[in-house]
Scaffold this active site. Structure first.
Site: not given
Ligand code: NAD
Length: 469
Positions: A45, A179, A181, A202, A236, A268, A443
């Site tokens: 973190c 990804g 996410g 995605e 991908v 990611a 406000h």
């Molecule tokens: P994630 O699970 O959030 O997203 C991964 C994404 O990749 C998903 O939407 C999935 O459908 C997609 N995916 C998987 N395989 C794929 C492929 N071959 N081609 C295209 N898309 C594909 O994972 P992340 O973004 O790697 O983050 C991991 C974890 O880290 C998160 O679940 C979260 O718990 C933590 N995190 C939290 C924060 C925050 O709190 N702001 C920030 C970063 C990470």
């Protein structure tokens, strides 16, 4: 023979879960040893996750706001980006915070050992400095690492995971983010703001799968013009090094170019628990089928002397969840009737706008076939949102249809991550929509949208005409 010493409590892993547990245990009078492979506490973190990414996201926001400012009569020249200084800023934040944590270890007399450790039996750890430690109790807080499926593996300096992307070695002309996410969108936004042409791919039908669609829509609307392209329902399937960059093979409908080439690629696609290579089997600690350590509500594992917290002990992989679990584990070790049973763990995606939610979501309610009532307050009716030019936001409450107790809150908009805490408190305290409505919000603030969303439910919103049905 390796030298063996005794510890009352060993915390394995110095991230936000591990150090919170170590500090509380020390405050409660235990003799604590904190073991981490890094020189200072902080974990993923602090060193390669939440903190450096937020330092960079702050810079991204500044760049984007400077562009937006032309609509308010302020024209800035094109910014000159001194990449060394940008990196330096992020590094300085990390250095300062990690030094502070080491200082807090010293003040609390927590012994901090910089080593890798593996279990050799149910009560002993072996360190890679040649020593052994027996413990009365151990808390495993070893976190998680980025996953990289075989199809996305490539031995190339152009291929990055989140750790490499945060190093910001350069600003590539083109960046593929695999990804859509949390990480893909946060870091994609950073690179796009710095000037890269970012393509996000995605796999599923929408960005941030699992998050309520009405919260994702305003973010997607802002990201579309900022990113070169967002491909949904697209996979991908292969990455190949070529002279001009990494060639990605895409599979899906509506793709213009099935084999685009990118200067850099960020993968990611999720994280996996750091539970392998710890010798957990020798300690009698069981894992589940995904590799997470199995824990009970006290965070005790199948070995009664060993507890596990944070990413290694299950989803959601969020630092604040780890922090709270760490406290529960320490209290359980002290023999107190503590359990980890939150009603609401907040989640925040630190994009611009931010998305934050807690408790029950509409998506989850639908899955559970649970009856709910939802009230939405669009920020287009918020005076404060107008003053900052961010009316795309939305605040919504999910309540029990009978009691009107707040079960969940979702927000998309500027500062959503700061605002969600009020929602967490509401859910934890089983507040009703009426309670939120009776709470005087200052406000003009964005937080008023929480009061007004409850007013929407009661049919009494001042800035929206929506009579109660
Ligand atoms: P994630 O699970 O959030 O997203 C991964 C994404 O990749 C998903 O939407 C999935 O459908 C997609 N995916 C998987 N395989 C794929 C492929 N071959 N081609 C295209 N898309 C594909 O994972 P992340 O973004 O790697 O983050 C991991 C974890 O880290 C998160 O679940 C979260 O718990 C933590 N995190 C939290 C924060 C925050 O709190 N702001 C920030 C970063 C990470």
């Amino acid at each position: 023979m390796a030298e063996t010493t005794e510890s009352e409590l060993i915390v394995l892993g110095g991230g936000p879960g591990g150090y919170a547990a170590a500090f509380l245990a020390a405050d409660r009078g235990m003799k604590v040893t904190l073991i981490d492979a890094a020189e200072r506490p902080g974990g993923a973190c602090l060193f390669v996750g939440c903190i450096p990414s937020k330092a960079l996201l702050h810079i991204a926001r500044l760049l984007l706001e400077a562009r937006d400012a032309s609509a308010w009569g302020i024209e800035f020249d094109e910014p000159r980006i001194k990449l060394d200084d940008v990196r330096g800023h992020s590094q300085k934040v990390v250095d300062t915070l990690s030094k502070n944590l080491l200082g807090l270890c010293k003040q609390r007399k927590v012994e901090h050992i910089n080593a890798r450790a593996t279990f050799v039996d149910p009560n002993t750890l072996e360190l890679n400095n040649g020593t052994k430690r027996r413990f009365k109790h151990c808390i495993v807080a070893t976190g998680s690492s980025p996953t990289r499926p075989q199809s996305l593996s490539l031995n190339s300096p152009r291929l990055m995971d989140s750790t490499a992307a945060l190093k910001l070695e350069d600003i590539p002309k083109s960046l593929l983010v695999v990804g859509g996410g949390y990480i893909g969108l946060e870091l994609g936004l950073v690179y796009a703001a710095l000037g890269s042409a970012v393509t996000v791919v995605e796999l599923t039908e929408g960005l941030l799968p699992g998050v309520d669609r009405d919260l994702v829509r305003p973010l997607q609307g802002r990201l579309e013009p900022l990113f070169q392209k967002i491909y949904l329902n697209t996979k991908v399937v292969k990455l190949q090094e070529t002279k001009s960059g990494i060639k990605a093979t895409l599979e899906g409908e509506e793709i213009e170019d099935r084999e685009p080439v990118f200067e850099r690629v960020l993968v990611a696609v999720g994280r996996r628990p750091n539970s392998a290579d710890l010798g957990l089997d020798r300690a009698g600690v069981q894992l589940d089928e995904k590799g997470f350590i199995r824990v009970d509500p006290r965070r005790q594992t199948s070995n009664e002397h060993i507890f596990a917290i944070g990413d290694v002990a299950g989803e959601p992989m969020l630092a604040h969840k780890a922090h709270h679990e760490g406290k529960v584990a320490v209290e359980a070790i002290l023999g107190e009737p503590s359990v980890f049973e939150p009603r609401a763990i907040p989640a925040v995606v630190f994009t611009d706008p931010e998305i934050a939610w807690c408790g029950l979501t509409e998506t989850e309610a639908k899955k559970q076939k649970r009856e709910i009532k939802v009230a939405r307050f669009p920020w287009a009716a918020s005076g404060r949102a107008f003053t900052i030019g961010r009316t795309e936001g939305l605040t919504k409450l999910i309540v029990d249809p009978e009691s009107e107790i707040v079960l969940g809150v979702g927000i998309v908009g500027s500062e959503a991550g700061e605002m969600i805490s009020e929602g967490v408190l509401a859910v934890e305290m089983a507040a009703t929509a009426q309670d939120l409505s009776l709470t005087i919000h200052p406000h003009p603030t964005l937080s008023e949208t929480l009061g007004e969303s409850s007013d929407m439910l009661l049919g009494t919103a001042t800035h929206m005409y929506r009579p109660k049905k």
